[in-house]
Motif scaffolding. Structure first.
Motif, PDB file in Angstrom:
ATOM      1  N   THR A 173       0.831  -1.206   0.000  1.00 33.78           N
ATOM      2  CA  THR A 173       0.000   0.000   0.000  1.00 33.78           C
ATOM      3  C   THR A 173       0.866   1.256   0.000  1.00 33.78           C
ATOM      4  N   GLU A 174       1.914   1.260   0.829  1.00 36.92           N
ATOM      5  CA  GLU A 174       2.830   2.397   0.835  1.00 36.92           C
ATOM      6  C   GLU A 174       3.517   2.570  -0.522  1.00 36.92           C
ATOM      7  N   PHE A 175       3.933   1.459  -1.088  1.00 41.78           N
ATOM      8  CA  PHE A 175       4.589   1.532  -2.384  1.00 41.78           C
ATOM      9  C   PHE A 175       3.623   2.011  -3.468  1.00 41.78           C
ATOM     10  N   ARG A 176       2.368   1.576  -3.412  1.00 39.83           N
ATOM     11  CA  ARG A 176       1.376   2.020  -4.393  1.00 39.83           C
ATOM     12  C   ARG A 176       1.114   3.515  -4.265  1.00 39.83           C
ATOM     13  N   ASP A 177       1.004   4.027  -3.019  1.00 36.88           N
ATOM     14  CA  ASP A 177       0.757   5.451  -2.828  1.00 36.88           C
ATOM     15  C   ASP A 177       1.922   6.294  -3.328  1.00 36.88           C
ATOM     16  N   SER A 178       3.145   5.801  -3.118  1.00 35.36           N
ATOM     17  CA  SER A 178       4.302   6.546  -3.633  1.00 35.36           C
ATOM     18  C   SER A 178       4.318   6.557  -5.153  1.00 35.36           C
ATOM     19  N   LEU A 179       3.875   5.485  -5.773  1.00 40.53           N
ATOM     20  CA  LEU A 179       3.791   5.459  -7.235  1.00 40.53           C
ATOM     21  C   LEU A 179       2.723   6.417  -7.739  1.00 40.53           C
ATOM     22  N   ARG A 180       1.600   6.485  -7.051  1.00 41.71           N
ATOM     23  CA  ARG A 180       0.565   7.441  -7.449  1.00 41.71           C
ATOM     24  C   ARG A 180       1.058   8.877  -7.353  1.00 41.71           C
TER      25      ARG A 180
END
Length: 302
Positions: A173-180
């Motif tokens: 989830t953290e990695f996805r938010d950073s990608l967004r």
């Protein structure tokens, strides 16, 4: 509302995050929780990313940590119950237990009923999943239907699986938010290939989150509710009525005995038929030849 964007980072941090996304996509491997925590930056940034809204992935709610650093146990419990009762009461008992499950915090997973036939006995099965608080009420209804011949209880520790899935959901989830956030960054000199690579990595990460959320939901159903499997079977008397009345038993079996006897005769005739067809003519020819030879000898030696 908390706003967190990679725009507030220096350009070297945005480039580092993009390089990290490309590296994860090229390797195709999961990153350990320690590695992802180090990539998340300092503690303040990590807290903001964890508090950001997650609309696309149903992540598990964070439970308060138990005192003393102990890990919360997740145990899957199963009950296998064998109920013996009269054959004409099986269907009523099967319906009664199913109706009782509907009144409680309980769900029926599988239900089957077998009618009594000449070549098979009747029976019924129920597979349910019930909340622990309503387990006693459900078991009381089951025990009231007949005689409990067996009650086996088993448990399986799924704590490690739950902890691993929850940790993977948090990290991805953290990695996805950073990608967004990186995808929304307004950089004029960004290449189209970099944008497409970020988009592809984001889609792959979201797919992993959805799969983990489904797996966590199944694990929580297994550990927060107890599985109950009930098997209804008819009573079998050790002393049958036919054993006490051998004449009646013999009359009932007369047809079957006669059928076996007729079948044996047919088999014997079928086995002897080739011998009779070939052996009788051959024996008759040999007998005629022997008689002719005997008469010839008598004529030659009067």
């Amino acid at each position: 509302m908390i706003r967190f964007s990679v725009l507030s980072m220096p350009r070297w941090r945005g480039a580092a995050a993009l390089s990290l996304a490309l590296l994860l996509t090229a390797c195709g491997e999961s990153v350990s929780p320690q590695r992802e925590a180090a990539m998340a930056g300092d503690a303040a940034v990590t807290a903001k990313m964890a508090a950001a809204p997650m609309a696309m992935a149903p992540a598990a709610p964070d439970a308060p940590a138990p005192a003393g650093g102990a890990v919360q146990k997740h145990i899957a419990v199963r009950h296998d119950i064998d109920v013996v009762l009269a054959a004409d009461r099986i269907e009523a008992a099967w319906k009664a237990v199913g109706e009782q499950c509907a009144k409680l915090d309980c769900e029926v997973l599988n239900s089957s009923l077998r009618r009594e036939l000449r070549d098979q006995p009747g029976g019924a099965e129920l597979q349910m999943r019930v909340a622990p608080k309503d387990l006693a009420a459900l078991l009381g209804t089951v025990e009231g239907q007949g005689r409990v011949a067996a009650h086996n209880t088993g448990s399986e520790d799924k704590t490690a699986q739950v902890v691993d899935v929850e940790a993977h959901i948090r990290n991805r989830t953290e990695f996805r938010d950073s990608l967004r956030a990186l995808l929304k960054e307004n950089t004029a000199n960004r290449k189209l290939s970099e944008m497409l690579e970020i988009q592809r990595t984001l889609s792959q990460t979201q797919a992993e989150l959805d799969s983990d959320a489904t797996q966590l939901k199944l694990l929580m159903q297994e550990t927060t509710r107890q599985a109950v499997s009930v098997n209804f079977r008819p009573e079998v008397s050790l002393v049958d009525g036919g054993a006490a009345n051998p004449i009646g038993n013999a009359l009932r079996d007369a047809g079957q005995v006669m059928s076996h006897s007729v079948a044996g005769i047919i088999t014997t005739v079928a086995a002897l038929l080739p011998v009779l067809v070939i052996g009788l003519p051959l024996f008759w020819l040999l007998l005629r030849a022997w008689r002719w030879l005997r008469r010839s000898r008598k004529a030659a030696n009067p």
